[in-house]
Design a protein around this motif. Structure first.
Motif, PDB file in Angstrom:
ATOM      1  N   PHE A  88       6.368 -38.374 110.396  1.00  0.00           N
ATOM      2  CA  PHE A  88       7.825 -38.263 110.262  1.00  0.00           C
ATOM      3  C   PHE A  88       8.529 -39.538 110.733  1.00  0.00           C
ATOM      4  N   VAL A  89       9.485 -40.001 109.902  1.00  0.00           N
ATOM      5  CA  VAL A  89      10.322 -41.147 110.272  1.00  0.00           C
ATOM      6  C   VAL A  89      11.777 -40.766 110.007  1.00  0.00           C
ATOM      7  N   ASN A  98       5.558 -43.152 118.564  1.00  0.00           N
ATOM      8  CA  ASN A  98       4.535 -42.146 118.297  1.00  0.00           C
ATOM      9  C   ASN A  98       4.153 -42.117 116.814  1.00  0.00           C
ATOM     10  N   SER A  99       5.139 -42.123 115.939  1.00  0.00           N
ATOM     11  CA  SER A  99       4.840 -42.062 114.510  1.00  0.00           C
ATOM     12  C   SER A  99       4.184 -43.352 114.028  1.00  0.00           C
ATOM     13  N   ALA A 103       0.478 -43.662 112.187  1.00  0.00           N
ATOM     14  CA  ALA A 103       0.202 -44.381 110.941  1.00  0.00           C
ATOM     15  C   ALA A 103      -0.887 -45.429 111.131  1.00  0.00           C
ATOM     16  N   LEU A 104      -0.823 -46.171 112.226  1.00  0.00           N
ATOM     17  CA  LEU A 104      -1.827 -47.205 112.483  1.00  0.00           C
ATOM     18  C   LEU A 104      -3.197 -46.595 112.763  1.00  0.00           C
ATOM     19  N   GLN A 105      -3.220 -45.439 113.429  1.00  0.00           N
ATOM     20  CA  GLN A 105      -4.485 -44.744 113.663  1.00  0.00           C
ATOM     21  C   GLN A 105      -5.115 -44.309 112.350  1.00  0.00           C
TER      22      GLN A 105
END
Length: 218
Positions: A88-89, A98-99, A103-105
């Motif tokens: 969610f953005v 956190n978001s 995404a990077l994970q």
């Protein structure tokens, strides 16, 4: 991004794809450009609420979409996309720490992140004769992640209708902070659409790795 998210995504993806492909004639060009593995940032224009459903029905790999935060408040739908592991953005296309980490994970685990760089600007302005909106810079942050492939795509309408929709006041209030939503509100309903998948771009090979450089090539 755990196994439950993966199973949940595909549990719903198959029946939704079945329905979407019977509602809308989808012509795909460049399907051979889709990487079979590895971290991918998939980019597309965003004209209709059907866009992520169409794209997800075309790709066999799981797509983790960056989705507008207000969608989490829609009964059942918000619950479903949360449990499918979407990120969610806010409406400006900005992500919280956190978001962004989520995404990077996902990219670190060689998954596909789906991005509409226009955000919901085109949809919520409700002018379907307008040109594409400017891209938000968050795309560049993801594309610069190590060993990430940028996959440019575009949805081109062939036949479509414009349908009136009702937006609950609870959702309208969350959107109206940025947009003065028109009444009534309309959405595009495709009858036939062409989905063009461009050649993958290895960001490491680009001479201009600046934010503007990456946004320009997409």
């Amino acid at each position: 991004m755990n196994r439950l998210h993966h199973y949940f995504y595909f549990f719903f993806r198959h029946p939704i794809a079945f329905v979407i492909k019977r509602m809308i004639k989808i012509r795909v060009e460049g399907k051979h450009h889709i990487p079979n593995s590895g971290a991918v940032v998939l980019v597309s224009n965003h004209r209709s609420v059907y866009d992520p459903l169409i794209i997800s029905s075309v790709l066999r790999r799981r797509i983790i979409w960056l989705v507008a935060n207000y969608l989490r408040h829609i009964p059942f739908f918000g619950w479903a996309i949360k449990n499918a592991g979407m990120v969610f953005v806010n409406l400006e296309g900005k992500s919280s720490a956190n978001s962004k980490d989520q995404a990077l994970q996902a990219l670190e685990k060689s998954q596909i992140i789906g991005v509409f760089p226009e955000g919901d600007d085109y949809l919520l302005k409700n002018d379907f004769t307008a040109e594409m909106e400017p891209f938000y810079s968050g795309l560049a942050t993801l594309a610069l992640y190590e060993n990430t492939i940028l996959l440019p795509t575009v949805l081109v309408p062939v036949k479509e209708n414009i349908k009136r929709i009702w937006i609950p006041n609870k959702i309208r209030k969350r959107i109206n902070g940025r947009y003065a939503l028109p009444k009534p509100m309309f959405i595009i309903r495709y009858n036939e659409v062409k989905y063009i998948i461009g050649k993958p771009i290895d960001v490491k090979t680009l001479e201009d790795k600046s934010t503007q450089g990456i946004l320009k090539i997409t």
